[in-house]
Design a protein around this motif. Structure first.
Motif, PDB file in Angstrom:
ATOM      1  N   LYS A   1     -19.715  50.615  88.765  1.00 50.22           N
ATOM      2  CA  LYS A   1     -19.982  51.513  87.607  1.00 50.22           C
ATOM      3  C   LYS A   1     -18.878  51.546  86.640  1.00 50.22           C
ATOM      4  CE  LYS A   1     -20.717  56.630  87.224  1.00 50.22           C
ATOM      5  NZ  LYS A   1     -20.571  57.817  87.999  1.00 50.22           N
ATOM      6  N   GLN A   2     -17.612  51.114  86.917  1.00 46.99           N
ATOM      7  CA  GLN A   2     -16.670  51.165  85.990  1.00 46.99           C
ATOM      8  C   GLN A   2     -16.728  50.001  85.252  1.00 46.99           C
ATOM      9  OE1 GLN A   2     -12.511  51.152  87.918  1.00 46.99           O
ATOM     10  NE2 GLN A   2     -11.589  50.225  86.056  1.00 46.99           N
ATOM     11  N   LEU A   3     -17.280  48.687  85.830  1.00 47.62           N
ATOM     12  CA  LEU A   3     -17.470  47.511  85.177  1.00 47.62           C
ATOM     13  C   LEU A   3     -18.608  47.745  83.911  1.00 47.62           C
ATOM     14  CD1 LEU A   3     -16.997  44.983  87.873  1.00 47.62           C
ATOM     15  CD2 LEU A   3     -15.419  45.248  85.818  1.00 47.62           C
ATOM     16  N   LEU A   4     -19.789  48.259  84.480  1.00 47.45           N
ATOM     17  CA  LEU A   4     -20.932  48.243  83.672  1.00 47.45           C
ATOM     18  C   LEU A   4     -20.650  49.432  82.296  1.00 47.45           C
ATOM     19  CD1 LEU A   4     -22.377  47.139  85.957  1.00 47.45           C
ATOM     20  CD2 LEU A   4     -24.203  48.830  85.878  1.00 47.45           C
ATOM     21  N   GLY A   5     -20.047  50.320  82.459  1.00 44.49           N
ATOM     22  CA  GLY A   5     -19.617  50.983  81.342  1.00 44.49           C
ATOM     23  C   GLY A   5     -20.989  51.852  80.666  1.00 44.49           C
ATOM     24  N   ASN A   6     -21.167  51.461  79.364  1.00 45.43           N
ATOM     25  CA  ASN A   6     -22.540  52.067  78.686  1.00 45.43           C
ATOM     26  C   ASN A   6     -23.668  51.267  79.186  1.00 45.43           C
ATOM     27  OD1 ASN A   6     -20.978  53.837  77.349  1.00 45.43           O
ATOM     28  ND2 ASN A   6     -20.378  52.223  75.607  1.00 45.43           N
ATOM     29  N   TYR A   7     -23.650  50.117  79.944  1.00 51.02           N
ATOM     30  CA  TYR A   7     -24.992  49.425  80.390  1.00 51.02           C
ATOM     31  C   TYR A   7     -25.596  50.311  81.512  1.00 51.02           C
ATOM     32  CZ  TYR A   7     -23.518  45.527  77.700  1.00 51.02           C
ATOM     33  OH  TYR A   7     -23.162  44.617  76.827  1.00 51.02           O
ATOM     34  N   PRO A   8     -26.824  50.396  81.249  1.00 46.75           N
ATOM     35  CA  PRO A   8     -27.600  51.262  82.273  1.00 46.75           C
ATOM     36  C   PRO A   8     -27.805  50.487  83.776  1.00 46.75           C
ATOM     37  CG  PRO A   8     -29.258  50.173  80.864  1.00 46.75           C
ATOM     38  CD  PRO A   8     -27.827  49.697  80.493  1.00 46.75           C
ATOM     39  N   ASN A   9     -27.715  49.113  83.860  1.00 48.10           N
ATOM     40  CA  ASN A   9     -28.074  48.550  84.965  1.00 48.10           C
ATOM     41  C   ASN A   9     -27.216  47.209  84.902  1.00 48.10           C
ATOM     42  OD1 ASN A   9     -29.945  46.504  83.693  1.00 48.10           O
ATOM     43  ND2 ASN A   9     -31.274  48.446  83.544  1.00 48.10           N
ATOM     44  N   THR A  10     -27.249  46.549  86.242  1.00 50.36           N
ATOM     45  CA  THR A  10     -26.541  45.097  86.291  1.00 50.36           C
ATOM     46  C   THR A  10     -27.358  44.185  85.694  1.00 50.36           C
ATOM     47  OG1 THR A  10     -27.571  44.760  88.304  1.00 50.36           O
ATOM     48  CG2 THR A  10     -25.599  45.836  88.300  1.00 50.36           C
ATOM     49  N   TYR A  11     -28.763  44.033  85.403  1.00 50.95           N
ATOM     50  CA  TYR A  11     -29.539  43.375  84.809  1.00 50.95           C
ATOM     51  C   TYR A  11     -29.139  43.001  83.152  1.00 50.95           C
ATOM     52  CZ  TYR A  11     -33.373  41.044  82.402  1.00 50.95           C
ATOM     53  OH  TYR A  11     -34.304  40.204  81.732  1.00 50.95           O
ATOM     54  N   ALA A  12     -29.195  44.207  82.463  1.00 54.54           N
ATOM     55  CA  ALA A  12     -28.497  44.088  80.933  1.00 54.54           C
ATOM     56  C   ALA A  12     -27.256  43.673  80.835  1.00 54.54           C
ATOM     57  CB  ALA A  12     -28.855  45.416  80.536  1.00 54.54           C
ATOM     58  N   TYR A  13     -26.320  44.245  81.882  1.00 56.21           N
ATOM     59  CA  TYR A  13     -24.959  43.664  81.759  1.00 56.21           C
ATOM     60  C   TYR A  13     -24.824  42.219  81.815  1.00 56.21           C
ATOM     61  CZ  TYR A  13     -19.901  43.903  83.241  1.00 56.21           C
ATOM     62  OH  TYR A  13     -18.618  43.605  83.186  1.00 56.21           O
ATOM     63  N   THR A  14     -25.125  41.690  82.921  1.00 58.59           N
ATOM     64  CA  THR A  14     -25.006  40.427  83.371  1.00 58.59           C
ATOM     65  C   THR A  14     -25.655  39.564  82.180  1.00 58.59           C
ATOM     66  OG1 THR A  14     -27.002  40.427  84.934  1.00 58.59           O
ATOM     67  CG2 THR A  14     -24.671  40.707  85.636  1.00 58.59           C
TER      68      THR A  14
END
Length: 498
Positions: A203-216
């Motif tokens: 949760k901390q790493l994702l920040g404003n990203y809604p999910n791990t897919y968009a983040y990665t």
């Protein structure tokens, strides 16, 4: 619609003559369409290498045979049976060191491949961070190092997603980087975390990203651009990929992910209420459009040698916008015209963005009927399933709610510039001009495709389906009438007691 073109006059098709292509993600939805289009439209292609991993006790050769037996290859098998022999499976795994390639296969690829299409990814929005990181970040970086060894490489086409940046409502065709974060240091940090550590930090790493897919996907873009050096890298960002408009078959789709699963659930009468803002742009893209764009982009990159990393937003909202409201209208119209025979209720759905309204309606329209049906099944000695089914379906759709209640303006100028550099024949053969999509016609074909390819409901069942639809219409009418009468009686009783 695609227009039949003379391949002898196609500059892009001729470019692929004598060249070998390497594809990752070939067994995925987009990958299948890419492979089919390459072998059908680029007959002079030398060899098509597909990265595959053994699965469920099947060798890669067995998986390859299963792939090419797919109905989308029927036309190619009948018209050009010899071209299918050009497809070769290469054993490997995107999550393994060096992609799990044997020394001989690595040598085969580095000696022969000119074009690489990377579409392999985990597309689960709720995937654990560590797993998404291994597949969507480390995998592409390992592929980049292999591409660096290729003696004849002319283009590496990396498939990302339009939803990889959320810092602005307008997303341009650039690789975005957070000035506060060093992607190389972040890569090293996540790589050192174990599964539990990554889960706790997610949760901390994702920040404003809604999910791990968009983040990665965003992290992969940054690192690839940073490390590509002389590798001719180009990035294609499709938005929400949906059923084919024309190729390989009208309305073809092979999964229940995202929009397709939701539309199928609406057609069956399962979904009655969804958390969607109907005035916002849906930004879906038929699968044949990004595939054609990818093939054309590889040609353009190889022949024009552009400086830097080019990005192509393959989206519709900028040039041919479609709201969620219109998507609902034409989906319902198409289901009423071509109903499926196994409906639970008369097709219809309401949208809301209000959390309280959504929860109340979900309880009344989804949960209550599910419990009543399971109660009936239990009493009659049958196995219960409806509560579990609705729970899984609601959980699956909840991962998409961020995208159905927000919108972005994806600037999509580069595809238009590319179209202007293509011949008339290539514009027809490798079409990706989203301005020409007729959405109402598209949804009719989409629904027919869902019926046939996903729900396995042959067109010959339409008379029975329409009879069931008529019956469900009158059942719904009677139920709503009884509910109305009940409400009136209850209100009258309350007034009387007062």
């Amino acid at each position: 619609m695609a227009v039949k073109a003379d391949r002898k006059q196609s500059i892009i098709s001729e470019f692929y003559n004598g060249r070998s292509v390497f594809v990752t993600g070939a067994t995925g939805f987009m990958g299948k369409v890419l492979v089919e289009k390459l072998v059908r439209a680029c007959l002079g292609i030398e060899r098509l290498y597909l990265l595959m991993r053994p699965s469920r006790g099947q060798s890669v050769d067995c998986r390859l045979q299963g792939l090419i037996q797919n109905p989308i290859f029927d036309k190619v098998r009948k018209q050009q049976p010899d071209v299918m022999r050009k497809i070769t499976a290469v054993t490997g795994d995107m999550t393994s060191s060096g992609l799990g390639l044997s020394p001989s296969d690595l040598q085969l690829l580095t000696d022969n491949v000119s074009i690489v299409f990377h579409s392999a990814a985990t597309i689960k929005f709720n995937e654990e961070l560590k797993a998404a990181f291994q597949m969507n970040v480390k995998g592409p970086l390992q592929l980049l190092e292999i591409c660096r060894q290729m003696k004849h490489l002319q283009a590496l086409v990396h498939v990302s997603t339009a939803f990889s940046n959320f810092d602005s409502e307008e997303i341009k065709e650039d690789v975005y980087r957070d000035a506060k974060v060093n992607p190389a240091e972040l890569l090293e940090f996540i790589d050192c975390l174990d599964d539990d550590g990554a889960k706790n930090m997610s949760k901390q790493l994702l920040g404003n990203y809604p999910n791990t897919y968009a983040y990665t996907k965003a992290l992969a873009e940054q690192l690839l651009k940073e490390r590509c050096a002389s590798v001719p890298l180009v990035i294609v960002r499709p938005s929400i990929v949906t059923a084919a408009q024309s190729e390989p078959l009208q309305g073809w789709v092979d999964n229940m992910n995202g929009t397709s699963g939701t539309m199928a659930a609406v057609g069956k009468g399962l979904f009655r209420i969804l958390k969607i803002n109907e005035d916002m742009i849906s930004d879906i893209i038929p699968v044949d459009y990004p595939i054609n764009l990818m093939i054309a982009v590889a040609w353009h990159t190889a022949t024009s040698n552009p400086t830097g990393v080019s990005v192509y937003n393959c989206t519709t909202g900028h040039l041919n916008p479609l709201t969620w409201g219109l998507l609902k209208l034409w989906t319902i119209e198409s289901w009423l015209k071509f109903p499926t025979k196994d409906m639970m209720w008369y097709p219809g759905v309401c949208y809301t963005t209000n959390d309280l309204s959504f929860k109340i309606n979900q309880n009344l329209l989804h949960d209550l009927p599910a419990y009543l049906m399971d109660l009936f099944m239990k009493v009659t000695g049958k196995r219960t399933k409806w509560v579990r089914l609705y729970s899984k379906a609601s959980e699956a759709f909840s991962t998409y709610e961020f995208f159905t209640t927000h919108q972005w303006r994806f600037i999509s100028n580069n595809p238009i510039h590319l179209i202007e550099e293509m011949s008339v024949e290539d514009r027809n053969l490798f079409y990706f001009d989203v301005r020409k999509i007729n959405w109402q016609n598209y949804f009719e074909n989409y629904i027919l495709g869902l019926r046939l390819y996903v729900l396995k409901d042959d067109i010959r069942s339409l008379p029975l389906a329409r009879s069931n639809l008529k019956r469900l219409y009158w059942i719904q009418f009677v139920v709503l009438f009884l509910v109305l009468v009940g409400c009136i009686l209850l209100f009258s009783a309350i007034l009387y007691c007062m």
